[in-house]
Scaffold this active site. Structure first.
Site, mmCIF file in Angstrom:
data_model
loop_
_atom_site.group_PDB
_atom_site.id
_atom_site.type_symbol
_atom_site.label_atom_id
_atom_site.label_comp_id
_atom_site.label_asym_id
_atom_site.label_seq_id
_atom_site.Cartn_x
_atom_site.Cartn_y
_atom_site.Cartn_z
ATOM 1 N N GLY A 13 0.781 -1.239 0.000
ATOM 2 C CA GLY A 13 0.000 0.000 0.000
ATOM 3 C C GLY A 13 0.809 1.282 0.000
ATOM 4 O O GLY A 13 0.287 2.345 0.349
ATOM 5 N N ASN A 15 1.892 2.967 -2.630
ATOM 6 C CA ASN A 15 1.332 3.875 -3.637
ATOM 7 C C ASN A 15 0.008 4.472 -3.155
ATOM 8 O O ASN A 15 -0.282 5.646 -3.420
ATOM 9 C CB ASN A 15 1.120 3.143 -4.970
ATOM 10 C CG ASN A 15 2.397 3.098 -5.782
ATOM 11 O OD1 ASN A 15 2.843 4.118 -6.290
ATOM 12 N ND2 ASN A 15 3.008 1.926 -5.869
ATOM 13 N N LYS A 84 -4.825 -9.375 -8.976
ATOM 14 C CA LYS A 84 -5.754 -10.226 -9.725
ATOM 15 C C LYS A 84 -6.345 -9.447 -10.895
ATOM 16 O O LYS A 84 -6.269 -8.221 -10.941
ATOM 17 C CB LYS A 84 -6.895 -10.679 -8.807
ATOM 18 C CG LYS A 84 -6.427 -11.442 -7.596
ATOM 19 C CD LYS A 84 -6.022 -12.843 -7.973
ATOM 20 C CE LYS A 84 -5.832 -13.650 -6.716
ATOM 21 N NZ LYS A 84 -4.866 -14.672 -6.767
ATOM 22 N N HIS A 102 2.317 0.231 -12.997
ATOM 23 C CA HIS A 102 3.187 -0.935 -13.236
ATOM 24 C C HIS A 102 4.643 -0.487 -13.103
ATOM 25 O O HIS A 102 5.017 0.570 -13.624
ATOM 26 C CB HIS A 102 2.927 -1.480 -14.647
ATOM 27 C CG HIS A 102 3.686 -2.732 -14.924
ATOM 28 N ND1 HIS A 102 3.300 -3.962 -14.427
ATOM 29 C CD2 HIS A 102 4.828 -2.951 -15.622
ATOM 30 C CE1 HIS A 102 4.167 -4.882 -14.808
ATOM 31 N NE2 HIS A 102 5.108 -4.297 -15.529
ATOM 32 N N SER A 134 4.996 2.950 -15.270
ATOM 33 C CA SER A 134 3.954 3.279 -16.257
ATOM 34 C C SER A 134 2.602 3.298 -15.568
ATOM 35 O O SER A 134 2.324 2.452 -14.716
ATOM 36 C CB SER A 134 3.871 2.212 -17.355
ATOM 37 O OG SER A 134 5.121 2.001 -17.982
#
Ligand code: GRF
Length: 198
Positions: A13, A15, A84, A102, A134
């Protein structure tokens, strides 16, 4: 009206926290819900910031996702370390309003199984001199939606997957808030130029 953001997580977590902190000083959007597919350590972090959380009973159940997203009036779904696939009916219902971060320069080093240190391992094994982060739109295929923004970091001689991951993560923490703020201003996720991240 504030642009309402849900963040989906599976792990740490960082980000999520970087986004919440960036929006605290520039409140063009608000993280109003955190969803997870498991007992992620991001969940208590979100709770400590007073953000409602929901651990999905079944991450494949599009109805459960949609109930949550609808009841919180979500404008944008951010995948930040969510491992997922988002159910196809959710991708359809939220078309153009789901983004993912990503830890590599897509379209390279993405796709099924490319997460965590495997990404950085592959970048190093290929002898790349540059990596980065990205942010892209999410569709039904892992890591293949339109790229909205990228920021590069150097690969340094002697890098290990861990040192490269740490350098990329620093840039992720700046890139994601930039794209979310741009989305809030435009009313939808948009391609965002990255001149300089500070
Ligand atoms: C980040 O490297 C992100 O790019 C990837 O998963 C990692 C999540 O880290 N999708 P955190 O949970 O935000 O700390």
């Amino acid at each position: 009206m504030t642009y309402r953001v849900a963040v989906a997580v599976s792990g740490r977590g960082s980000n999520l926290l970087a986004l919440v902190d960036a929006l605290a000083t520039d409140p063009v959007a608000e993280v109003v819900l955190v969803l997870s597919d498991r007992a992620a350590s991001a969940i208590p972090l979100a709770e400590s910031r007073g953000i409602p959380t929901h651990q999905l009973r079944d991450h494949r159940d599009g109805g459960e996702w949609r109930d949550q997203l609808d009841s919180y009036g979500i404008d944008l779904l951010v995948l930040a370390g969510y491992l997922k696939l988002v159910p196809p009916e959710v991708v359809k219902a939220m078309s153009g309003r789901i983004i993912n971060i990503h830890p590599a320069l897509l379209p390279g080093y993405g796709g099924p199984g490319m997460y965590g240190h495997r990404v950085h391992q592959a970048v190093l094994a290929a002898g790349e001199r540059t990596s980065g982060a990205s942010v892209h739109l999410v569709d039904e295929v892992y890591d293949r939606g339109e790229i909205l923004a990228q920021s590069a970091v150097p690969v340094i001689s002697g890098d290990t997957p861990a040192t490269l991951a740490a350098r990329v993560l620093e840039t992720e923490h700046k890139l994601l808030p930039l794209v979310v703020k741009a989305a809030a201003k435009a009313g939808r996720p948009v391609a965002t130029m990255v001149d300089k991240l500070d």
